[in-house]
Design a protein around this motif. Structure first.
Motif, short mmCIF file in Angstrom:
data_model
loop_
_atom_site.label_atom_id
_atom_site.label_comp_id
_atom_site.label_asym_id
_atom_site.label_seq_id
_atom_site.Cartn_x
_atom_site.Cartn_y
_atom_site.Cartn_z
N ILE A 67 4.67 -28.94 21.33
CA ILE A 67 3.93 -29.77 22.16
C ILE A 67 3.56 -31.00 21.61
N ALA A 68 3.91 -32.01 22.05
CA ALA A 68 3.67 -33.22 21.44
C ALA A 68 1.88 -33.36 21.12
N GLY A 69 1.55 -33.85 20.00
CA GLY A 69 0.09 -34.02 19.83
C GLY A 69 -0.63 -32.62 19.52
N MET A 70 0.05 -31.67 19.59
CA MET A 70 -0.76 -30.39 19.33
C MET A 70 -0.31 -29.96 17.77
N VAL A 71 -1.06 -29.37 17.23
CA VAL A 71 -0.89 -28.46 15.93
C VAL A 71 -1.15 -27.07 16.24
N CYS A 72 -0.12 -26.23 15.62
CA CYS A 72 -0.27 -24.77 15.72
C CYS A 72 -0.46 -24.24 14.15
#
Length: 249
Positions: free
Chosen positions: A193-198
């Motif tokens: 998901i662009a812009g998200m860090v997991c």
């Protein structure tokens, strides 16, 4: 099972998948979407309606919540689903972010449960959603603990690009898996998901078999390096408690 029976089963599930993925429709619409004869689609729909997996309203067919019943029943039978107990809620409270429990199934990461902390962004994640293993932190956390042959099989099948940040270079993927194995958790930066860090930690059992992964996701501006390390500690602790619980399920 004969070839004709195999084709029959495949067609039935193709209709179910079409209704699930693209919404309800009339017989003629579904036949066009599936490139099947109208009579064939009609016969399959009648059978699906009789079993309770499809319903008809205003001449439009749609899937029913019977699938939800089947999915929930399956989840509750899984040892890891029982073992995780209150851990997802605890992680959501501690991090404030979006938390998921995933397992590997048919070479994909599958969401089993979702919890949202007070600051969580709605990612429209839901139990049953499937994600390429290589394109997400929980998938890589699990892949880091399987044999190289399984990873090689994924590579041979092709590493699909989900976003512009998805790792599609096999050498880079193997390096990331080695790093995840050494530090005990995996990270993805906008790969699914662009812009998200997991950030995700694997759940292993007493025999060191990977059983699933606990993951926290948040916006990259909020999950800077120090914050990622804090979250890594939280998910690793939750994974360890879940591992202990697995021994007593």
């Amino acid at each position: 099972m004969t070839d004709a029976s195999n084709r029959s089963v495949e067609r039935g599930f193709a209709i179910v998948d079409e209704l699930s993925e693209n919404g309800p429709g009339r017989v003629s619409e579904l036949a066009e979407r599936l490139e099947m004869p109208v009579s064939t689609v009609h016969d399959y729909l009648q059978t699906l309606v009789s079993t309770g997996y499809v319903t008809i309203e205003d001449k439009e067919y749609r899937t029913t919540t019977r699938f939800l019943e089947v999915g929930h029943r399956h989840c509750h039978r899984l040892e890891i689903y029982q073992a995780v107990r209150d851990q997802l809620e605890t992680v959501a409270e501690e991090t404030g972010e979006h938390v998921t429990l995933l397992v590997a199934e048919n070479d994909q990461a599958v969401i089993l449960a979702v919890e949202e902390g007070p600051d969580a962004i709605n990612l429209f994640a839901y139990p049953g959603a499937r994600i390429p293993l290589h394109a997400t932190a929980p998938g890589k956390a699990m892949l880091a603990h399987v044999d190289d042959g399984r990873v090689a099989k994924l590579v041979d099948e092709g590493l699909v690009e989900v976003t512009s940040q998805t790792v599609t270079d096999p050498e880079v993927l193997f390096d990331q898996l080695e790093a995840a194995r050494e530090r005990g958790y995996a990270v993805d930066e906008g790969e699914r998901i662009a812009g998200m860090v997991c950030v995700a930690a694997p759940v292993l059992d007493k025999d060191d078999r990977v059983r699933g992964s606990i993951c926290v996701c948040g916006p990259e501006r909020r999950l800077d390096e120090p914050r990622r390390e804090e979250i890594a500690d939280v998910v690793q602790r939750a994974a360890n408690i879940t591992q202990v619980n697995l021994d007593y399920v």
